[in-house]
Design an enzyme around this catalytic site. Structure first.
Site, PDB file in Angstrom:
ATOM      1  CE  LYS A  48       3.817   4.221  -5.168  1.00 12.41           C
ATOM      2  NZ  LYS A  48       4.621   3.417  -4.000  1.00 12.41           N
ATOM      3  NE  ARG A  97      13.882   0.942   3.234  1.00 16.56           N
ATOM      4  CZ  ARG A  97      13.483   0.776   1.941  1.00 16.56           C
ATOM      5  NH1 ARG A  97      13.717   0.068   0.929  1.00 16.56           N
ATOM      6  NH2 ARG A  97      13.048   2.391   1.569  1.00 16.56           N
ATOM      7  CB  SER A 135      10.707  -3.626  -4.424  1.00 14.66           C
ATOM      8  OG  SER A 135      10.476  -4.202  -3.247  1.00 14.66           O
TER       9      SER A 135
HETATM   10  O1  PNS Z   1       5.215  -0.032  -0.785  1.00 12.99           O
HETATM   11  P1  PNS Z   1       5.186   1.578  -0.548  1.00 12.99           P
HETATM   12  O2  PNS Z   1       5.487   1.601  -2.556  1.00 12.99           O
HETATM   13  O3  PNS Z   1       6.144   2.706   0.169  1.00 12.99           O
HETATM   14  O4  PNS Z   1       3.988   1.646  -0.217  1.00 12.99           O
HETATM   15  C1  PNS Z   1       2.841   2.646  -0.233  1.00 12.99           C
HETATM   16  C2  PNS Z   1       2.132   2.352   0.372  1.00 12.99           C
HETATM   17  C3  PNS Z   1       0.372   1.239  -0.458  1.00 12.99           C
HETATM   18  C4  PNS Z   1       2.186   2.320   1.792  1.00 12.99           C
HETATM   19  C5  PNS Z   1       1.054   4.143   0.364  1.00 12.99           C
HETATM   20  O5  PNS Z   1       1.579   5.151  -0.933  1.00 12.99           O
HETATM   21  C6  PNS Z   1      -0.449   4.644   0.383  1.00 12.99           C
HETATM   22  O6  PNS Z   1      -0.608   4.764   1.595  1.00 12.99           O
HETATM   23  N1  PNS Z   1      -1.435   4.181  -0.101  1.00 12.99           N
HETATM   24  C7  PNS Z   1      -3.044   4.264   0.331  1.00 12.99           C
HETATM   25  C8  PNS Z   1      -3.652   5.829  -0.894  1.00 12.99           C
HETATM   26  C9  PNS Z   1      -3.285   6.804   1.035  1.00 12.99           C
HETATM   27  O7  PNS Z   1      -3.770   6.148   1.785  1.00 12.99           O
HETATM   28  N2  PNS Z   1      -2.771   8.127   1.096  1.00 12.99           N
HETATM   29  C10 PNS Z   1      -2.878   8.869   1.507  1.00 12.99           C
HETATM   30  C11 PNS Z   1      -1.841   8.212   2.700  1.00 12.99           C
HETATM   31  S1  PNS Z   1      -1.813  10.032   4.189  1.00 12.99           S
END
Ligand code: PNS
Length: 167
Positions: A48, A97, A135
């Site tokens: 990201k 939400r 955000s």
């Molecule tokens: O605030 P966000 O951007 O919605 O958060 C997303 C987040 C960080 C929770 C998600 O991208 C995540 O879990 N990232 C870690 C990588 C991971 O474990 N990916 C597989 C998920 S099934």
């Protein structure tokens, strides 16, 4: 007689927090009343593009969570379930939400459960006044000079205006 008393669970609250909003704070503060410790886990994520660097996102989370004694802030990289497990968390906490959030979170929850069945994902519904806070929208509105004071803590609003040239 209660025979199954355990240490209070640690909840892992992951996100990008780019930046942390009143919506995040709503979930974090309510979770802090339910769980022994809440770890706000700021994702590094190379996939990201963020407005704020990882260190700044962590610092802003620490600033706005300072009044919550059982809330800690950490960063993490790699798989969420592995980071949560290493932190000793038995729960992943996510805020919802609206229904659309569940369609996004559902597949990740099932995948996380298949990877680490011992970690339970718990969803909390956002407070009504936070359902529209995001955000991305806040950054968009702020970049065009709009008011964001109702959606983010003052320290975050100031940092956003500095970063987006609207100070
Ligand atoms: O605030 P966000 O951007 O919605 O958060 C997303 C987040 C960080 C929770 C998600 O991208 C995540 O879990 N990232 C870690 C990588 C991971 O474990 N990916 C597989 C998920 S099934």
């Amino acid at each position: 007689m209660v025979t199954h008393m355990q240490t209070p669970p640690i909840a892992y609250c992951p996100g990008s927090f780019d930046p942390i909003t009143n919506g995040h704070l709503d979930i974090i503060s309510r979770a802090s009343r339910v769980f022994g410790t809440v770890i706000v886990a700021v994702a590094e994520s190379a996939q990201k593009e963020f407005l704020f660097a990882l260190e700044e996102r962590v610092e802003l989370c620490r600033t706005v969570c300072a009044h919550l004694p059982n809330v800690e802030v950490q960063s993490f990289s790699g798989l969420l379930v592995e980071a949560a497990s290493q932190a000793g968390a038995s729960v992943i906490i996510k805020g919802l939400r609206q229904a659309l959030d569940l369609s996004h979170e559902g597949p990740m929850t099932y995948m996380n459960r298949s990877l680490r069945p011992e970690i339970e994902t718990v969803f909390m519904l956002s407070s009504p006044e936070c359902t529209y806070i995001s955000s991305s929208l806040i950054k968009w509105v702020c970049s065009m000079g709009g008011e964001i004071e109702a959606q983010v803590p003052a320290a975050v609003a100031q940092r956003l205006r500095e970063r987006l040239g609207k100070a």
